[in-house]
Design a protein around this motif. Structure first.
Motif, PDB file in Angstrom:
ATOM      1  N   ALA A 155       5.482  12.349 -75.895  1.00 54.87           N
ATOM      2  CA  ALA A 155       6.443  12.157 -74.813  1.00 54.87           C
ATOM      3  C   ALA A 155       6.014  12.917 -73.569  1.00 54.87           C
ATOM      4  N   LEU A 156       5.530  14.144 -73.756  1.00 54.64           N
ATOM      5  CA  LEU A 156       5.056  14.937 -72.630  1.00 54.64           C
ATOM      6  C   LEU A 156       3.820  14.304 -72.001  1.00 54.64           C
ATOM      7  N   THR A 157       2.920  13.798 -72.837  1.00 53.68           N
ATOM      8  CA  THR A 157       1.710  13.147 -72.332  1.00 53.68           C
ATOM      9  C   THR A 157       2.055  11.919 -71.499  1.00 53.68           C
ATOM     10  N   LEU A 158       2.961  11.096 -72.005  1.00 50.67           N
ATOM     11  CA  LEU A 158       3.361   9.891 -71.276  1.00 50.67           C
ATOM     12  C   LEU A 158       4.051  10.246 -69.962  1.00 50.67           C
ATOM     13  N   THR A 159       4.873  11.273 -69.985  1.00 54.12           N
ATOM     14  CA  THR A 159       5.580  11.685 -68.768  1.00 54.12           C
ATOM     15  C   THR A 159       4.598  12.118 -67.687  1.00 54.12           C
ATOM     16  N   LEU A 160       3.628  12.945 -68.058  1.00 55.81           N
ATOM     17  CA  LEU A 160       2.663  13.447 -67.078  1.00 55.81           C
ATOM     18  C   LEU A 160       1.629  12.398 -66.696  1.00 55.81           C
ATOM     19  N   SER A 161       1.562  11.282 -67.442  1.00 54.22           N
ATOM     20  CA  SER A 161       0.663  10.177 -67.096  1.00 54.22           C
ATOM     21  C   SER A 161       1.324   9.159 -66.178  1.00 54.22           C
ATOM     22  N   HIS A 162       2.575   9.383 -65.832  1.00 54.46           N
ATOM     23  CA  HIS A 162       3.320   8.430 -65.012  1.00 54.46           C
ATOM     24  C   HIS A 162       2.747   8.397 -63.588  1.00 54.46           C
ATOM     25  N   PRO A 163       2.689   7.221 -62.974  1.00 53.43           N
ATOM     26  CA  PRO A 163       2.169   7.119 -61.597  1.00 53.43           C
ATOM     27  C   PRO A 163       2.875   8.018 -60.601  1.00 53.43           C
ATOM     28  N   ARG A 164       4.158   8.319 -60.836  1.00 55.13           N
ATOM     29  CA  ARG A 164       4.879   9.180 -59.895  1.00 55.13           C
ATOM     30  C   ARG A 164       4.339  10.609 -59.912  1.00 55.13           C
ATOM     31  N   VAL A 165       3.879  11.042 -61.077  1.00 51.32           N
ATOM     32  CA  VAL A 165       3.252  12.364 -61.159  1.00 51.32           C
ATOM     33  C   VAL A 165       1.969  12.372 -60.336  1.00 51.32           C
ATOM     34  N   GLU A 166       1.195  11.313 -60.451  1.00 55.67           N
ATOM     35  CA  GLU A 166      -0.023  11.201 -59.653  1.00 55.67           C
ATOM     36  C   GLU A 166       0.303  11.187 -58.167  1.00 55.67           C
ATOM     37  N   LEU A 167       1.347  10.470 -57.799  1.00 55.51           N
ATOM     38  CA  LEU A 167       1.739  10.372 -56.394  1.00 55.51           C
ATOM     39  C   LEU A 167       2.059  11.741 -55.810  1.00 55.51           C
ATOM     40  N   VAL A 168       2.758  12.563 -56.601  1.00 55.06           N
ATOM     41  CA  VAL A 168       3.161  13.887 -56.133  1.00 55.06           C
ATOM     42  C   VAL A 168       2.011  14.887 -56.203  1.00 55.06           C
ATOM     43  N   ALA A 169       1.214  14.813 -57.253  1.00 54.22           N
ATOM     44  CA  ALA A 169       0.240  15.875 -57.528  1.00 54.22           C
ATOM     45  C   ALA A 169      -1.148  15.630 -56.973  1.00 54.22           C
ATOM     46  N   LYS A 170      -1.524  14.383 -56.766  1.00 43.97           N
ATOM     47  CA  LYS A 170      -2.916  14.088 -56.414  1.00 43.97           C
ATOM     48  C   LYS A 170      -3.359  14.768 -55.130  1.00 43.97           C
ATOM     49  N   GLY A 171      -2.497  14.804 -54.136  1.00 46.31           N
ATOM     50  CA  GLY A 171      -2.873  15.358 -52.843  1.00 46.31           C
ATOM     51  C   GLY A 171      -3.289  16.815 -52.901  1.00 46.31           C
ATOM     52  N   TRP A 172      -2.647  17.613 -53.767  1.00 47.33           N
ATOM     53  CA  TRP A 172      -2.985  19.033 -53.817  1.00 47.33           C
ATOM     54  C   TRP A 172      -3.862  19.394 -55.007  1.00 47.33           C
ATOM     55  N   MET A 173      -4.002  18.464 -55.974  1.00 48.39           N
ATOM     56  CA  MET A 173      -4.875  18.734 -57.104  1.00 48.39           C
ATOM     57  C   MET A 173      -6.276  18.159 -56.904  1.00 48.39           C
ATOM     58  N   GLU A 174      -6.373  17.109 -56.118  1.00 40.83           N
ATOM     59  CA  GLU A 174      -7.668  16.501 -55.795  1.00 40.83           C
ATOM     60  C   GLU A 174      -7.772  16.313 -54.288  1.00 40.83           C
ATOM     61  N   PRO A 175      -7.917  17.389 -53.543  1.00 45.54           N
ATOM     62  CA  PRO A 175      -7.913  17.291 -52.074  1.00 45.54           C
ATOM     63  C   PRO A 175      -9.257  16.793 -51.542  1.00 45.54           C
ATOM     64  N   ALA A 176      -9.592  15.540 -51.865  1.00 44.13           N
ATOM     65  CA  ALA A 176     -10.905  15.000 -51.504  1.00 44.13           C
ATOM     66  C   ALA A 176     -11.115  14.945 -49.997  1.00 44.13           C
ATOM     67  N   ALA A 177     -10.008  14.908 -49.222  1.00 47.05           N
ATOM     68  CA  ALA A 177     -10.155  14.828 -47.772  1.00 47.05           C
ATOM     69  C   ALA A 177      -9.763  16.126 -47.077  1.00 47.05           C
ATOM     70  N   ALA A 178      -9.433  17.131 -47.878  1.00 45.75           N
ATOM     71  CA  ALA A 178      -8.968  18.390 -47.291  1.00 45.75           C
ATOM     72  C   ALA A 178     -10.136  19.320 -46.978  1.00 45.75           C
ATOM     73  N   TRP A 179      -9.926  20.268 -46.072  1.00 53.54           N
ATOM     74  CA  TRP A 179     -10.921  21.284 -45.773  1.00 53.54           C
ATOM     75  C   TRP A 179     -11.134  22.135 -47.018  1.00 53.54           C
ATOM     76  N   PRO A 180     -12.428  22.478 -47.374  1.00 53.00           N
ATOM     77  CA  PRO A 180     -13.640  22.284 -46.582  1.00 53.00           C
ATOM     78  C   PRO A 180     -14.385  21.013 -46.921  1.00 53.00           C
ATOM     79  N   LEU A 181     -13.709  20.024 -47.530  1.00 53.46           N
ATOM     80  CA  LEU A 181     -14.393  18.804 -47.941  1.00 53.46           C
ATOM     81  C   LEU A 181     -14.396  17.744 -46.849  1.00 53.46           C
ATOM     82  N   LYS A 182     -13.512  17.870 -45.868  1.00 56.28           N
ATOM     83  CA  LYS A 182     -13.391  16.849 -44.829  1.00 56.28           C
ATOM     84  C   LYS A 182     -14.694  16.705 -44.048  1.00 56.28           C
TER      85      LYS A 182
END
Length: 348
Positions: free
Chosen positions: A310-337
């Motif tokens: 249940a925990l795995t499915l919850t954290l695999s939800h697209p909404r989790v990705e929507l909220v977390a991706k920007g700060w967990m995978e900052p592919a466009a953030a400094w110093p990567l920009k």
């Protein structure tokens, strides 16, 4: 599978690997949920050890499959390394803060040179990507990596520092995964050996349930031979045996994973978020004493497995990705920009 062209084979293999990733991360969460009760529940211990027989080697293999062959100076490779380093520094800080203020886990040394719990994988993944282009220049890279994985067991210091031991112990599986992407000959064989794999997996699980035990320290890969109580010069032979056991268990697992695209495939694209976030929840539950209070009844294991999935499915939800991706995978953030070869590929 033989009648498919190269692009179709690569697509089928990628789908398969996403299925592998999701099943693996679900098993990782399950093992972490089971760990607090294994000391007083023999069935939980057997399941826990069965998972550890293959889940780390296969996850490393998947990371090798996803790795790209490139020189260290290329922008894309440097950027991937920086993302992994960023994730490690960020989550090492967050987990350390959470542990110091709430978890209070035993035996934890708060240091950036001692990865917190599951974060060793980020540290080692960083190193595997550095080692890959160097080992590919060798005539026999897999043989060299196995010998190095054995040799590291003789080091005279704590093997957990900067995940040194695990980095070299599991690197052979990273190389195998890298080679798998470039070879289609094993795919048909994997399907044909599925019945044998199921029988072997059932036999091993039964043996564990009947009381067969293996020191899990050998499966963790984080301990030196001295820490494992082996002081003889031939201790490395035991690691070769563990390699054979892990490889066999990995083959059995991989042969049983479905190839068709399904919900597993989509969930498998978001295992990074499960991997990095589930520890906060599991550690919090442990710190609250909820798992320790289980009485070891017949419902303990089904309850923990159900909670883990249940925990795995919850954290695999697209909404989790929507909220977390920007700060967990900052592919466009400094110093990567601004770096060339921008990529959105995940690291886990």
């Amino acid at each position: 599978m033989h009648n498919l062209n190269l692009d179709d084979r690569k697509g089928a293999l990628h789908t398969y690997m996403m299925n592998v990733k999701f099943i693996l991360i679900a098993l990782v969460v399950t093992a972490n949920m089971l760990e607090p009760v294994v000391s007083r529940n023999a069935s939980a211990y057997a399941l826990y050890e069965a998972i550890y027989l293959f889940h780390i080697p296969v996850f490393v293999l998947v990371m090798g499959y996803l790795a790209r062959e490139s020189r260290l100076v290329q922008g894309d490779q440097v950027k991937h390394l920086m993302i992994i380093a960023y994730q490690y520094v960020l989550f090492q800080s967050l987990y350390t803060l959470a542990d110091a203020s709430f978890f209070h886990a035993e035996g934890i040394l708060h240091s950036f040179f001692m990865p917190y719990s599951l974060l060793w994988f980020l540290c080692s993944h960083f190193c595997w990507k550095l080692l890959l282009p160097l080992f590919l220049k060798l005539r026999y890279p897999l043989t060299a990596s196995i010998l190095l994985g054995v040799a590291v067991g003789y080091i005279p210091w704590d093997g957990s520092w900067i995940s040194l031991s695990r980095t070299f112990v599991f690197f052979p599986f990273f190389l195998i995964g890298y080679r798998m992407r470039r070879s289609g000959s094993w795919q048909a064989a994997a399907r044909h050996c599925r019945p044998i794999a199921i029988v072997c997996a059932a036999a091993v699980t039964t043996a564990l349930l009947l009381g067969l035990r293996l020191d899990p320290g050998w499966l963790y890969g984080s301990l030196t031979f001295t820490e494992l109580g082996q002081h003889s010069w031939y201790a490395g032979i035991y690691r070769l045996g563990i390699y054979a056991l892990e490889a066999g268990a990995a083959v059995c697992f991989l042969a049983c994973v479905p190839w068709r695209s399904s919900m597993l495939t989509d969930w498998g694209k978001r295992t990074l978020f499960v991997f990095l976030l589930h520890g906060f929840i599991v550690k919090a539950v442990i710190a609250a004493g909820w798992l320790q209070s289980l009485d070891g009844s017949i419902w303990t294991i089904p309850l923990l497995i159900g909670a883990a999935f249940a925990l795995t499915l919850t954290l695999s939800h697209p909404r989790v990705e929507l909220v977390a991706k920007g700060w967990m995978e900052p592919a466009a953030a400094w110093p990567l920009k601004g770096m060339p070869g921008r990529s959105q590929r995940t690291t886990k």
